[in-house]
Write an enzyme that holds these catalytic residues in place. Structure first.
Site, PDB file in Angstrom:
ATOM      1  N   TYR A 318       0.825  -1.222   0.000  1.00 35.36           N
ATOM      2  CA  TYR A 318       0.000   0.000   0.000  1.00 35.36           C
ATOM      3  C   TYR A 318       0.855   1.265   0.000  1.00 35.36           C
ATOM      4  CZ  TYR A 318      -3.072  -3.497   2.232  1.00 35.36           C
ATOM      5  OH  TYR A 318      -3.766  -4.625   2.564  1.00 35.36           O
ATOM      6  N   CYS A 345      14.299 -10.593  -2.875  1.00 31.11           N
ATOM      7  CA  CYS A 345      14.846 -10.199  -4.180  1.00 31.11           C
ATOM      8  C   CYS A 345      13.841  -9.418  -5.003  1.00 31.11           C
ATOM      9  CB  CYS A 345      15.298 -11.448  -4.926  1.00 31.11           C
ATOM     10  SG  CYS A 345      16.547 -12.297  -3.988  1.00 31.11           S
TER      11      CYS A 345
HETATM   12  N1  LLP Z   1     -15.171  -5.490   9.347  1.00 34.72           N
HETATM   13  C1  LLP Z   1     -15.072  -5.793   8.040  1.00 34.72           C
HETATM   14  C2  LLP Z   1     -16.237  -6.303   7.336  1.00 34.72           C
HETATM   15  C3  LLP Z   1     -13.836  -5.604   7.374  1.00 34.72           C
HETATM   16  O1  LLP Z   1     -13.738  -5.892   6.082  1.00 34.72           O
HETATM   17  C4  LLP Z   1     -12.717  -5.114   8.092  1.00 34.72           C
HETATM   18  C5  LLP Z   1     -11.413  -4.925   7.436  1.00 34.72           C
HETATM   19  C6  LLP Z   1     -12.889  -4.827   9.464  1.00 34.72           C
HETATM   20  C7  LLP Z   1     -14.124  -5.012  10.061  1.00 34.72           C
HETATM   21  C8  LLP Z   1     -11.766  -4.320  10.310  1.00 34.72           C
HETATM   22  O2  LLP Z   1     -11.288  -3.095   9.872  1.00 34.72           O
HETATM   23  P1  LLP Z   1     -10.223  -2.289  10.755  1.00 34.72           P
HETATM   24  O3  LLP Z   1     -10.948  -1.850  12.013  1.00 34.72           O
HETATM   25  O4  LLP Z   1      -9.100  -3.193  11.079  1.00 34.72           O
HETATM   26  O5  LLP Z   1      -9.831  -1.171   9.901  1.00 34.72           O
HETATM   27  N2  LLP Z   1      -4.700  -5.157   5.066  1.00 34.72           N
HETATM   28  C9  LLP Z   1      -5.164  -3.786   5.116  1.00 34.72           C
HETATM   29  C10 LLP Z   1      -6.476  -3.657   5.863  1.00 34.72           C
HETATM   30  C11 LLP Z   1      -7.590  -4.492   5.268  1.00 34.72           C
HETATM   31  C12 LLP Z   1      -8.893  -4.340   6.024  1.00 34.72           C
HETATM   32  C13 LLP Z   1      -9.927  -5.277   5.525  1.00 34.72           C
HETATM   33  N3  LLP Z   1     -11.181  -5.241   6.222  1.00 34.72           N
HETATM   34  C14 LLP Z   1      -4.073  -2.940   5.748  1.00 34.72           C
HETATM   35  O6  LLP Z   1      -3.030  -3.457   6.101  1.00 34.72           O
HETATM   36  O7  LLP Z   1      -4.226  -1.726   5.862  1.00 34.72           O
END
Ligand code: LLP
Length: 418
Positions: A318, A345
């Site tokens: 990202y 790599c």
């Molecule tokens: N609920 C649903 C339906 C979701 O899709 C997500 C996150 C959450 C809750 C939790 O969201 P949070 O509170 O953690 O923002 N890999 C990415 C983040 C992907 C989030 C996906 N869905 C990153 O590293 O920024």
């Protein structure tokens, strides 16, 4: 306040110097502070206070059994997106009846497992999913509690990959398409209409989009009521952002206050579920890594460390900024602006660019805000074992996940017969 603080120039996790964790467990390694985790969960729970609610930690942010278990002991609910996450919740002592099942493509076996475990609600995202769930429930002689996830077409103003509430995202259903799904669900003896769900994205740093989305959800609930569909709970998703760099995200209290105001002004007291992940665990963890080599070209100073994009992919995927700090502050080495890079790599393998550091080979660095979407997104790329994970609790160091062995990496593989 995140319990990673310097004491006499040494970075500590709670009462433990991170250098001690490194010598005990080696690097790279994720280190979590239990006190931070608990503090952040309570911040949500206490902010919502007397309004009927359930805080369902989004397991995808960090699904280590110890993390789930610490939160389960606080009475947390859980938001899961797979049968694998369900199994982790159960294994770690979480309560399935406080667990909501999100995700666009649940498999019949996952639905079966969740129905048998008795999850609180399925947040469904398409007619096909409703029909599959109905068939699975019928097979088991059960009734599946359901919310339909609404896509409110609201711009969460976050990274496009983690924005989910716009009309062109794959998530949820626009309200006009959700209505017939509710009417169909209402008629289905294997389905019980339970709530309305909505999640507009992750790492939100403004409250406006939340307020707008809630407005649309509440408008929709009125439409449902006119059609005789009664809603028992609102699942408002997760997404509250954290400070990685210079962001100033709202606190859980600010977040709740804006939502509560709107609920009150409409005289609504339907129980609410929220699904925070990052805001609970993100700043409760660091990735500890060792400086192996320093090298300079005409244009760039490189600080080559033993953690790579396979261990923490957020910067590469990202272009995310994560703060990188020295575990031991020192003044005896010239400060330079480094690109902090790993052993993989690929030129995309960096943890941070243009970071001012005074380091020598052998020094330790901590990549901050690595508790969420760090270990869970780690891979074995370049045949590298995923890192160890440690939870610090006061002055105690607990190994909560061993570093993988090389042999484990090819377990299940086989060569062709000779
Ligand atoms: N609920 C649903 C339906 C979701 O899709 C997500 C996150 C959450 C809750 C939790 O969201 P949070 O509170 O953690 O923002 N890999 C990415 C983040 C992907 C989030 C996906 N869905 C990153 O590293 O920024």
């Amino acid at each position: 306040m995140d319990h990673f603080q310097y004491q006499n120039g040494e970075l500590f996790a709670e009462q433990v110097p991170l250098s001690k964790v490194a010598s005990k467990v080696s690097t790279p390694c994720y280190v979590y502070a239990r006190a931070t985790l608990e503090r952040h969960w309570h911040a949500f729970d206490q902010a919502i206070g007397a309004y009927p609610h359930l805080v369902c930690y989004a397991v995808k942010a960090n699904s280590n059994l110890a993390i789930i278990n610490v939160l389960a002991r606080l009475g947390s609910g859980f938001d899961i997106v797979s049968g694998g996450e369900l199994q982790r919740v159960i294994e770690a002592g979480g309560d399935p009846s406080k667990t909501v099942f999100s995700g666009v493509c649940k498999q019949p076996w996952e639905m079966r497992a969740a129905l048998e475990a008795g999850v609180r609600c399925f947040n469904i995202e398409s007619v096909g999913e409703l029909e599959t769930l109905s068939a699975v429930a019928a097979e088991l002689g059960k009734v599946a509690p359901v919310s339909v996830r609404i896509n409110p077409d609201v711009d969460a103003q976050t990274h496009p990959y983690i924005s989910t509430g716009l009309h062109n995202n794959k998530f949820g259903l626009p309200v006009d398409r959700a209505l017939p799904v509710y009417l169909q669900a209402q008629q289905d003896p294997n389905i019980e209409v339970s709530g309305v769900a909505c999640h507009i994205g992750s790492q939100l740093t403004e409250l406006g989009p939340y307020n707008e989305a809630l407005g649309k959800v509440l408008d929709f609930i009125e439409v449902l009521a006119e059609q005789g569909v009664e809603i028992q709970h609102i699942d408002f998703g997760g997404g509250l952002g954290i400070r990685y760099h210079d962001e100033t995200p709202p606190s859980p209290a600010d977040y709740w206050s804006i939502l509560h105001k709107q609920l009150q002004s409409r005289n609504i007291s339907i129980p609410i579920t929220i699904e925070p992940g990052r805001a609970i665990v993100g700043n409760a963890g660091v990735l500890l890594t060792e400086v192996n080599f320093l090298k300079s070209t005409e244009s760039t100073h490189f600080c080559i460390v033993d953690a790579g994009m396979n261990d923490l992919i957020r910067p590469a995927l990202y272009d995310a900024y994560q703060e990188i700090v020295q575990v031991s502050q020192r003044t005896d080495v010239e400060e330079k602006s480094y690109n902090v890079v790993g052993p993989i790599c690929e030129s995309g393998d960096f943890l941070g660019k243009s970071r001012s550091l005074s380091v020598r080979s052998g020094d330790l660095l901590a990549v901050r805000s690595a508790g969420a979407y760090g270990a869970v997104m780690a891979s074995n790329y370049n045949a590298r074992p995923r890192p160890a994970e440690v939870m610090v609790d006061g002055d105690q160091i607990h190994l909560i996940r061993q570093r993988e062995s090389l042999q484990k990496l090819y377990e299940g593989e086989s060569v062709l017969p000779s």
